[in-house]
Design a protein around this motif. Sequence first.
Motif, PDB file in Angstrom:
ATOM      1  N   VAL A 430       0.632  -1.567   0.272  1.00 56.31           N
ATOM      2  CA  VAL A 430      -0.194   0.229   0.124  1.00 56.31           C
ATOM      3  C   VAL A 430       0.741   1.301   0.143  1.00 56.31           C
ATOM      4  O   VAL A 430       1.965   0.968   0.465  1.00 56.31           O
ATOM      5  N   ALA A 431      -0.034   1.884  -0.373  1.00 53.75           N
ATOM      6  CA  ALA A 431       0.983   3.627  -0.324  1.00 53.75           C
ATOM      7  C   ALA A 431       1.299   4.212   0.770  1.00 53.75           C
ATOM      8  O   ALA A 431       0.472   3.725   1.992  1.00 53.75           O
ATOM      9  N   ARG A 432       2.249   5.407   1.068  1.00 52.26           N
ATOM     10  CA  ARG A 432       2.476   5.712   2.774  1.00 52.26           C
ATOM     11  C   ARG A 432       1.133   6.164   3.278  1.00 52.26           C
ATOM     12  O   ARG A 432       0.788   6.137   4.048  1.00 52.26           O
ATOM     13  N   PRO A 433      -0.064   6.557   2.448  1.00 52.86           N
ATOM     14  CA  PRO A 433      -0.580   7.200   3.453  1.00 52.86           C
ATOM     15  C   PRO A 433      -2.037   6.701   3.843  1.00 52.86           C
ATOM     16  O   PRO A 433      -2.216   6.331   4.820  1.00 52.86           O
ATOM     17  N   VAL A 434      -2.049   5.459   2.979  1.00 54.60           N
ATOM     18  CA  VAL A 434      -2.593   4.332   3.658  1.00 54.60           C
ATOM     19  C   VAL A 434      -2.025   3.482   5.072  1.00 54.60           C
ATOM     20  O   VAL A 434      -2.862   3.231   5.714  1.00 54.60           O
ATOM     21  N   LEU A 435      -0.720   3.049   4.498  1.00 52.32           N
ATOM     22  CA  LEU A 435      -0.288   3.171   5.906  1.00 52.32           C
ATOM     23  C   LEU A 435      -0.273   3.801   6.700  1.00 52.32           C
ATOM     24  O   LEU A 435      -0.604   3.497   7.944  1.00 52.32           O
ATOM     25  N   ASP A 436      -0.346   5.255   6.443  1.00 50.74           N
ATOM     26  CA  ASP A 436      -0.203   6.050   8.209  1.00 50.74           C
ATOM     27  C   ASP A 436      -1.587   5.519   8.056  1.00 50.74           C
ATOM     28  O   ASP A 436      -1.745   6.492   9.780  1.00 50.74           O
ATOM     29  N   GLU A 437      -2.698   5.712   7.738  1.00 53.91           N
ATOM     30  CA  GLU A 437      -4.090   5.783   8.203  1.00 53.91           C
ATOM     31  C   GLU A 437      -4.461   4.445   9.226  1.00 53.91           C
ATOM     32  O   GLU A 437      -5.206   4.604  10.003  1.00 53.91           O
ATOM     33  N   LEU A 438      -3.699   3.887   8.340  1.00 57.72           N
ATOM     34  CA  LEU A 438      -3.932   2.349   9.351  1.00 57.72           C
ATOM     35  C   LEU A 438      -2.880   2.319  11.143  1.00 57.72           C
ATOM     36  O   LEU A 438      -3.494   2.159  11.381  1.00 57.72           O
ATOM     37  N   LEU A 479      13.197  -3.061 -19.203  1.00 59.18           N
ATOM     38  CA  LEU A 479      11.547  -2.876 -20.053  1.00 59.18           C
ATOM     39  C   LEU A 479      10.746  -2.707 -19.116  1.00 59.18           C
ATOM     40  O   LEU A 479       9.439  -2.761 -18.627  1.00 59.18           O
ATOM     41  N   THR A 480      10.686  -4.448 -18.405  1.00 54.93           N
ATOM     42  CA  THR A 480      10.063  -4.937 -17.510  1.00 54.93           C
ATOM     43  C   THR A 480       9.340  -4.050 -16.159  1.00 54.93           C
ATOM     44  O   THR A 480       8.896  -3.641 -15.815  1.00 54.93           O
ATOM     45  N   LYS A 481      10.635  -3.994 -16.183  1.00 50.10           N
ATOM     46  CA  LYS A 481      10.887  -2.843 -14.663  1.00 50.10           C
ATOM     47  C   LYS A 481      10.080  -1.392 -14.829  1.00 50.10           C
ATOM     48  O   LYS A 481       9.570  -0.982 -14.069  1.00 50.10           O
ATOM     49  N   ASN A 482      10.430  -0.950 -15.957  1.00 48.77           N
ATOM     50  CA  ASN A 482       9.805   0.106 -16.280  1.00 48.77           C
ATOM     51  C   ASN A 482       7.989  -0.212 -16.128  1.00 48.77           C
ATOM     52  O   ASN A 482       7.438   0.541 -16.370  1.00 48.77           O
ATOM     53  N   PHE A 483       7.891  -0.631 -16.927  1.00 46.65           N
ATOM     54  CA  PHE A 483       6.492  -1.003 -17.377  1.00 46.65           C
ATOM     55  C   PHE A 483       5.576  -1.154 -16.236  1.00 46.65           C
ATOM     56  O   PHE A 483       5.166  -1.009 -15.862  1.00 46.65           O
ATOM     57  N   LEU A 484       6.930  -1.987 -14.971  1.00 45.55           N
ATOM     58  CA  LEU A 484       5.977  -2.324 -13.661  1.00 45.55           C
ATOM     59  C   LEU A 484       5.981  -0.985 -12.883  1.00 45.55           C
ATOM     60  O   LEU A 484       5.110  -1.045 -12.290  1.00 45.55           O
ATOM     61  N   ASP A 485       7.224  -0.141 -12.800  1.00 46.81           N
ATOM     62  CA  ASP A 485       6.729   0.778 -12.149  1.00 46.81           C
ATOM     63  C   ASP A 485       5.885   1.842 -12.920  1.00 46.81           C
ATOM     64  O   ASP A 485       4.818   2.230 -12.394  1.00 46.81           O
ATOM     65  N   CYS A 486       4.894   2.086 -14.870  1.00 43.10           N
ATOM     66  CA  CYS A 486       4.169   2.784 -14.866  1.00 43.10           C
ATOM     67  C   CYS A 486       2.350   1.470 -13.985  1.00 43.10           C
ATOM     68  O   CYS A 486       1.912   3.106 -14.022  1.00 43.10           O
ATOM     69  N   LEU A 487       2.731   0.825 -14.199  1.00 42.42           N
ATOM     70  CA  LEU A 487       0.903   0.070 -13.245  1.00 42.42           C
ATOM     71  C   LEU A 487       1.180   0.425 -12.220  1.00 42.42           C
ATOM     72  O   LEU A 487       0.277   0.607 -11.202  1.00 42.42           O
ATOM     73  N   THR A 488       2.918   0.233 -11.873  1.00 46.52           N
ATOM     74  CA  THR A 488       2.076   0.645  -9.662  1.00 46.52           C
ATOM     75  C   THR A 488       2.254   2.009  -9.196  1.00 46.52           C
ATOM     76  O   THR A 488       1.469   1.717  -8.102  1.00 46.52           O
ATOM     77  N   ARG A 489       2.813   2.490  -9.822  1.00 48.12           N
ATOM     78  CA  ARG A 489       2.656   4.478  -9.360  1.00 48.12           C
ATOM     79  C   ARG A 489       1.324   4.983  -9.458  1.00 48.12           C
ATOM     80  O   ARG A 489       1.039   5.503  -7.984  1.00 48.12           O
ATOM     81  N   PRO A 490       0.602   4.739 -10.257  1.00 50.47           N
ATOM     82  CA  PRO A 490      -1.206   4.945 -10.389  1.00 50.47           C
ATOM     83  C   PRO A 490      -1.523   4.286  -9.071  1.00 50.47           C
ATOM     84  O   PRO A 490      -2.952   4.669  -8.250  1.00 50.47           O
ATOM     85  N   VAL A 491      -1.005   2.933  -8.874  1.00 47.90           N
ATOM     86  CA  VAL A 491      -1.894   2.148  -7.950  1.00 47.90           C
ATOM     87  C   VAL A 491      -2.108   2.864  -7.450  1.00 47.90           C
ATOM     88  O   VAL A 491      -2.631   2.982  -6.031  1.00 47.90           O
ATOM     89  N   LEU A 492      -0.554   3.281  -6.185  1.00 48.00           N
ATOM     90  CA  LEU A 492      -0.717   3.404  -5.111  1.00 48.00           C
ATOM     91  C   LEU A 492      -0.679   4.833  -4.744  1.00 48.00           C
ATOM     92  O   LEU A 492      -0.979   5.135  -3.516  1.00 48.00           O
ATOM     93  N   ASN A 494      -3.286   6.105  -5.852  1.00 49.11           N
ATOM     94  CA  ASN A 494      -5.084   6.004  -5.500  1.00 49.11           C
ATOM     95  C   ASN A 494      -5.305   5.214  -4.515  1.00 49.11           C
ATOM     96  O   ASN A 494      -6.485   5.469  -4.651  1.00 49.11           O
ATOM     97  N   GLY A 495      -4.444   5.062  -3.697  1.00 49.58           N
ATOM     98  CA  GLY A 495      -4.665   4.032  -2.321  1.00 49.58           C
ATOM     99  C   GLY A 495      -4.960   3.119  -2.900  1.00 49.58           C
ATOM    100  O   GLY A 495      -5.752   2.523  -1.982  1.00 49.58           O
ATOM    101  N   GLY A 496      -4.648   2.442  -3.556  1.00 52.95           N
ATOM    102  CA  GLY A 496      -4.851   0.852  -3.580  1.00 52.95           C
ATOM    103  C   GLY A 496      -3.544  -0.152  -3.281  1.00 52.95           C
ATOM    104  O   GLY A 496      -2.939   0.511  -2.370  1.00 52.95           O
ATOM    105  N   THR A 497      -4.413  -1.692  -2.928  1.00 55.86           N
ATOM    106  CA  THR A 497      -3.445  -2.210  -2.395  1.00 55.86           C
ATOM    107  C   THR A 497      -2.604  -3.032  -3.049  1.00 55.86           C
ATOM    108  O   THR A 497      -3.574  -3.737  -3.766  1.00 55.86           O
ATOM    109  N   LEU A 498      -1.273  -2.801  -3.215  1.00 59.87           N
ATOM    110  CA  LEU A 498      -0.648  -3.869  -4.278  1.00 59.87           C
ATOM    111  C   LEU A 498      -0.237  -5.632  -4.303  1.00 59.87           C
ATOM    112  O   LEU A 498       0.079  -5.721  -2.804  1.00 59.87           O
ATOM    113  N   LYS A 522     -12.044   4.844  -7.263  1.00 59.85           N
ATOM    114  CA  LYS A 522     -10.625   4.620  -7.483  1.00 59.85           C
ATOM    115  C   LYS A 522      -9.514   3.937  -8.139  1.00 59.85           C
ATOM    116  O   LYS A 522      -9.191   4.364  -8.714  1.00 59.85           O
ATOM    117  N   ALA A 523     -10.708   2.571  -8.903  1.00 60.11           N
ATOM    118  CA  ALA A 523      -9.505   1.654  -9.254  1.00 60.11           C
ATOM    119  C   ALA A 523      -9.567   2.478 -11.320  1.00 60.11           C
ATOM    120  O   ALA A 523      -8.601   2.248 -12.006  1.00 60.11           O
TER     121      ALA A 523
END
Length: 645
Positions: A430-438, A479-492, A494-498, A522-523
């Motif tokens: 989860v993103a830091r804001p979600v962690l802080d809220e927990l 390429l794989t790492k950069n692509f996963l970065d593109c997927l992960t940043r928006p999820v976190l 927007n308060g999503g759980t990876l 959010k999703a």
Amino acid sequence: MTSEPSAPVATSSPPASLSPSSLTQFSPSKNARRVRCVITLATCLLLLLLDLSRPVLLQHFDENIRDAFLRKLADSSPENRVLVVNIDDESLRQLGDWPWPRSRIADLVEILVMDYQARAVGLDIVFPEARDKAGDNRLAMLAQHGPLALAQVFDFAPRVPRLFQGELAPPSLEAGEMPGVAAYGYIANHPKLSEQARCVGNIGYVPASDGVLRHTPLFAAYDGKEYPQFALALAYCAVVSGAFPKLPQPQANGQWRIPFRYATDAYTVIPASEVLALTAPHSLIEGRYIIIGSSSLGLGDRVSTPLNPLVSGVFVHAQSVSALLDRAEREDSPFARHGRALLLAYAALSIMFAAYGVTRLTAWSSILLLVGFSLLWLGLAFFGVACQLEHSIIVPLIGYFVLLLTIVPYEWWQTQQQNRRVLEMLSHYVARPVLDELIRQNQAYSLAPTLREITVLVADMESYTRLTSMLELEDAAQLTKNFLDCLTRPVLANGGTLDKYSGDGLVAFWGAPLTCDDQADKAVEAGEAILREIEHFNITLKAAGFPCVRARIGIESGSALVGDLGTPFRSTYTAVGDCINLASRLEAVAKDTAESLIIGPTAQAKLSRHTTQSLGEITLRGVSAPLLIHALSAPEARHKTGKIA
């Protein structure tokens, strides 16, 4: 439109971000269990040592608590077996100052025995010197043939010079195996009385360090002989034939704890002047044990007892006689016989159970548990005092306090460490804001599997195998790492759980560990942000001479089991449910459409901030009814293929 998924996502695989060091991190470690065992064992050994050594300070606290219990237990109902005849100030005013003629003392005893039919009479007075011969002779005859117990005082302090006054009477009662308390001197009656007296008892005592009289020697040991206590001698006087039936059991040092079962006002007190004038009620004296003493400030001794800060010593003898009579008249209860062992067993077991319970409870609950055990122990100790058991009250309380100072802080520290590990684990998901809220909501233990309503996003790279096969190994990995970065940043963002990475894609969800009312929106917003990230990423790829990539996204809502669903070998915070598989299949459906983001019917029903358009119904294998799927409508649907022309 009918479609089959290219590769279903395995929901049970562990996240790539977790290392094998995660295994069993939330189970109590052997080291923690070892520390708890050491603390518990050390506490029990400390209590055993304190109980055996009984330091003076602990004895002081023990006795003060016992005194408080005795004051609560003191029976104020009339004690009809023992009566005090008081040579009070009024009697002295009427009959003359002290010392009275021995003949008057003899008159007092004769009237009590002959006229009032007293069962036995005890004189709490010592006559070290002879006075009027006739009176002394009468007292001697009464002491020899009547139920009259005389007093003598043993000195238990090794003072210099020693006290030697009068002549000791021979012991009137055999001590048997009971230990006597060593005496160093005495004040006894003059030889005429001592030689003929049948019952003589010691009225000396050893005060406690705080000056309170709680114990008295059952037998005083002097010059190879053992002399009984005054109350024993008085009770023995009433025995017509045979031995005194039941001796109390003293402590190992020969001291007997006086029970102080009766309140001072439970004893009837009659002035000596009324007895001599024969005006005292006959019914109050007949058949009773009589103790003659004085409450006059000029004559009587004053002692501090558990019941009274200052009281005439004659009442201590009255309490002792009552206790002896209680033992003779009543059978010991099973608890009185075995109560000490039961109390010790409870103390030991409660310490161990408390140490175990603390490991399962929060800090405040642990404190309440220890307080509960302490109160229960005080209740049992109160009952033990009522049964005249000899046991330490303060030692188990020290044990609970030691646990409060040691194992409770240790468990709190363990909890903090566990919370830190939990938060570290969740930080991968989860993103830091979600962690802080927990943390703010104190939900550090939200890893327990629960059924939650969630919205799942599954994202993947189209034609990943074909694209990476055209690249060098290092380029394919980057390429794989950069692509996963593109997927992960928006999820976190927007308060999503990876949930997990699946090679070239990811699974994320909203609704756990924190609840989220707008989880579907959010999703979708995260999906839109992913597609924007891919657009910018493709610009970079094209500038570097690499082929562009397309992201496919499936979103669906539903119930899922969410929590730490790993094994003892590896922990993993994940979700398991049909909605995960459906989102994965919707992601695969995007392969055959111009839309990069496909929304399932349940997620569609939850949207409140987005406008969508229907793509028609599809039939999926294993799903009985067709599914109506949607995509974002213009102008929201700005991302069709995710490719740069």
